[in-house]
Write an enzyme that holds these catalytic residues in place. Structure first.
Site, PDB file in Angstrom:
ATOM      1  N   VAL A  38       0.569  -1.415   0.126  1.00 12.20           N
ATOM      2  CA  VAL A  38       0.064   0.580   0.115  1.00 12.20           C
ATOM      3  C   VAL A  38       0.675   1.438   0.215  1.00 12.20           C
ATOM      4  CG1 VAL A  38      -1.905   1.132   1.348  1.00 12.20           C
ATOM      5  CG2 VAL A  38      -1.896  -1.001   1.269  1.00 12.20           C
ATOM      6  N   CYS A  39       0.514   1.644  -0.644  1.00 12.29           N
ATOM      7  CA  CYS A  39       1.136   3.970  -0.668  1.00 12.29           C
ATOM      8  C   CYS A  39       0.106   4.509  -0.559  1.00 12.29           C
ATOM      9  CB  CYS A  39       2.460   3.822  -1.841  1.00 12.29           C
ATOM     10  SG  CYS A  39       1.366   3.607  -3.794  1.00 12.29           S
ATOM     11  N   GLN A  40       0.394   5.393  -0.991  1.00 12.59           N
ATOM     12  CA  GLN A  40      -0.633   7.085  -1.091  1.00 12.59           C
ATOM     13  C   GLN A  40      -2.090   6.789  -2.182  1.00 12.59           C
ATOM     14  OE1 GLN A  40      -1.436   8.865   1.729  1.00 12.59           O
ATOM     15  NE2 GLN A  40      -3.752   9.739   0.653  1.00 12.59           N
TER      16      GLN A  40
END
Length: 137
Positions: free
Chosen positions: A96-98
């Site tokens: 997960v990233c932004q």
């Protein structure tokens, strides 16, 4: 054979090939970044299969809010910390990233570290929030 000798027809053929390539580009680039899952599928992987969520954002971003039970492993440190993320390398991993842009690099690093089932969350934390799912601070 006269069809290919006419320059107007060659221009049309070239235009068709280029436009076909542009239409296929999103599919090609997505598969190069690895498997992706949406927020609903990610929730199912977490609840039913015990997927490990790895948040690769910077610590300040992580502190503002992250997925429940997500482990922080910033992208720059991911290669060094990959072994400590999950005991079982066959367990599903969700990166997960932004916004989903950085996760393809992390996906490749985790695959290289020997994890068999690695997914990137489409749209990242922003898509998770948009789906109305909770974040933890």
């Amino acid at each position: 054979m006269n069809f290919f000798a006419d320059y107007n027809n060659l221009a049309l053929i070239a235009l068709a090939v280029v436009s076909g390539g542009l239409l296929a580009w999103p599919t090609i680039s997505r598969s190069a970044g690895g498997k992706t899952v949406n927020a609903t599928t990610a929730t199912q992987l977490i609840n039913k299969r015990g997927a490990v969520v790895v948040d690769i954002r910077e610590p300040a971003e992580y502190a503002k809010g992250h997925l429940p039970q997500a482990r922080s492993a910033p992208l720059a440190e991911l290669a060094n910390r990959a072994a400590s993320l999950a005991k079982d390398k066959s367990a599903p991993i969700i990166v997960v990233c932004q916004t989903g842009q950085r996760s393809s690099k992390a996906h490749a690093a985790l695959k290289q570290a020997g994890f068999g089932e690695v997914y990137s969350l489409e749209g990242g934390v922003a898509a998770w929030q948009q789906a109305g799912l909770p974040l933890v601070k």
